[in-house]
Design an enzyme around this catalytic site. Sequence first.
Site, PDB file in Angstrom:
ATOM      1  CG  ASP A   1      54.322  50.065  39.637  1.00  0.00           C
ATOM      2  OD1 ASP A   1      54.550  49.231  38.627  1.00  0.00           O
ATOM      3  OD2 ASP A   1      54.010  49.923  40.636  1.00  0.00           O
TER       4      ASP A   1
ATOM      5  N   GLY B   1      51.373  49.498  33.129  1.00  0.00           N
ATOM      6  CA  GLY B   1      52.625  49.949  32.838  1.00  0.00           C
ATOM      7  C   GLY B   1      52.564  50.560  31.540  1.00  0.00           C
TER       8      GLY B   1
ATOM      9  NE  ARG C   1      51.503  52.902  37.781  1.00  0.00           N
ATOM     10  CZ  ARG C   1      51.700  51.487  37.570  1.00  0.00           C
ATOM     11  NH1 ARG C   1      52.338  51.141  36.599  1.00  0.00           N
ATOM     12  NH2 ARG C   1      51.237  50.583  38.462  1.00  0.00           N
TER      13      ARG C   1
ATOM     14  CG  ASP D   1      62.014  40.680  34.230  1.00  0.00           C
ATOM     15  OD1 ASP D   1      63.125  40.333  33.739  1.00  0.00           O
ATOM     16  OD2 ASP D   1      61.606  40.727  35.443  1.00  0.00           O
TER      17      ASP D   1
ATOM     18  CG  PHE E   1      62.492  47.068  39.827  1.00  0.00           C
ATOM     19  CD1 PHE E   1      61.824  46.047  39.521  1.00  0.00           C
ATOM     20  CD2 PHE E   1      61.966  48.138  40.212  1.00  0.00           C
ATOM     21  CE1 PHE E   1      60.286  46.160  39.698  1.00  0.00           C
ATOM     22  CE2 PHE E   1      60.406  48.385  40.407  1.00  0.00           C
ATOM     23  CZ  PHE E   1      59.828  47.119  40.045  1.00  0.00           C
ATOM     24  CB  VAL E   2      63.748  50.225  34.891  1.00  0.00           C
ATOM     25  CG1 VAL E   2      65.121  49.957  34.690  1.00  0.00           C
ATOM     26  CG2 VAL E   2      62.782  49.230  33.895  1.00  0.00           C
TER      27      VAL E   2
ATOM     28  CE  LYS F   1      64.035  44.409  34.383  1.00  0.00           C
ATOM     29  NZ  LYS F   1      63.681  44.111  35.670  1.00  0.00           N
TER      30      LYS F   1
ATOM     31  CG  ASP G   1      55.601  47.678  31.559  1.00  0.00           C
ATOM     32  OD1 ASP G   1      55.316  46.339  31.267  1.00  0.00           O
ATOM     33  OD2 ASP G   1      55.123  48.134  32.619  1.00  0.00           O
TER      34      ASP G   1
HETATM   35  P1  5GP Z   1      57.729  39.306  32.940  1.00  0.00           P
HETATM   36  O1  5GP Z   1      56.256  38.313  32.930  1.00  0.00           O
HETATM   37  O2  5GP Z   1      58.065  39.490  31.511  1.00  0.00           O
HETATM   38  O3  5GP Z   1      58.792  38.575  33.724  1.00  0.00           O
HETATM   39  O4  5GP Z   1      57.404  40.621  33.533  1.00  0.00           O
HETATM   40  C1  5GP Z   1      56.883  41.468  32.811  1.00  0.00           C
HETATM   41  C2  5GP Z   1      55.922  42.366  33.903  1.00  0.00           C
HETATM   42  O5  5GP Z   1      56.488  42.740  35.104  1.00  0.00           O
HETATM   43  C3  5GP Z   1      55.929  43.726  33.095  1.00  0.00           C
HETATM   44  O6  5GP Z   1      54.923  44.042  32.581  1.00  0.00           O
HETATM   45  C4  5GP Z   1      56.062  44.598  34.429  1.00  0.00           C
HETATM   46  O7  5GP Z   1      54.844  44.884  34.752  1.00  0.00           O
HETATM   47  C5  5GP Z   1      56.804  43.953  35.550  1.00  0.00           C
HETATM   48  N1  5GP Z   1      58.349  44.141  35.497  1.00  0.00           N
HETATM   49  C6  5GP Z   1      59.282  43.308  34.975  1.00  0.00           C
HETATM   50  N2  5GP Z   1      60.443  43.996  35.411  1.00  0.00           N
HETATM   51  C7  5GP Z   1      60.069  45.423  35.837  1.00  0.00           C
HETATM   52  C8  5GP Z   1      60.860  46.513  36.087  1.00  0.00           C
HETATM   53  O8  5GP Z   1      62.150  46.459  36.221  1.00  0.00           O
HETATM   54  N3  5GP Z   1      60.218  47.790  36.514  1.00  0.00           N
HETATM   55  C9  5GP Z   1      58.824  47.283  36.694  1.00  0.00           C
HETATM   56  N4  5GP Z   1      58.344  48.724  37.127  1.00  0.00           N
HETATM   57  N5  5GP Z   1      57.959  46.347  36.284  1.00  0.00           N
HETATM   58  C10 5GP Z   1      58.596  45.325  36.011  1.00  0.00           C
HETATM   59 MG    MG Z   2      53.086  45.060  33.376  1.00  0.00          MG
END
Ligand code: 5GP
Ligand code: MG
Length: 177
Positions: free
Chosen positions: A153, A38, A159, A97, A146-147, A125, A94
Amino acid sequence: MKTLLTAEQLHDGVDRLGKEINKFYGDQPLTIVGVLTGSIVLLADLIRRLTMPLRVGLVQASSYRGTAIDPGQLTMNFDLLPDVKGRNVLLVDDIFDTGKTLVGLVDELQKHQPASVRCAVLLRKQGRQAVMKEPEYVGFEIPNAFVVGYGLDYQDAYRNLPHVAALEEHEIGKTVH
Ligand code: 5GP
Ligand code: MG
């Protein structure tokens, strides 16, 4: 889908990130470590704004997904990481979350004995965090949607969009290509 950040806004945001990072590190050498897949678009745009002596490395992180958009168990691959022992590392992802991915990656990186580790993300987020850590550099705060686009992606699609867009309810769960 709805555009959340235009290409122009992204350009300005990456400019801002670049300035903050240049200001903090000055002339100190830095290893940027991009998180596949990402971060590739951000990585390409960001490194061209950085002025310190720079190396670039990559790691891979993915969460096994029970459904298309809910993350699960984190798996990491550090095979492509260059030697970072004694070096300042900036991890670039990227989106922040829950934060579990970055925390997992930072913990793993520490085993390679870098001088320091900081984190930069394009998007954060709001109201989703489940960890104590926050990235030092954040391009944009976004609502909990969800973006896709600018590297991000959905089912490996989108992407290549030059902007960031939020999927709408009815688009989630559908097969893209
Ligand atoms: P975390 O571990 O912080 O919950 O999630 C991070 C990873 O989840 C990011 O590196 C990304 O790959 C994926 N992710 C989280 N939210 C989104 C979203 O809204 N869109 C996309 N495409 N990937 C996300
Ligand atoms: Mg990621």
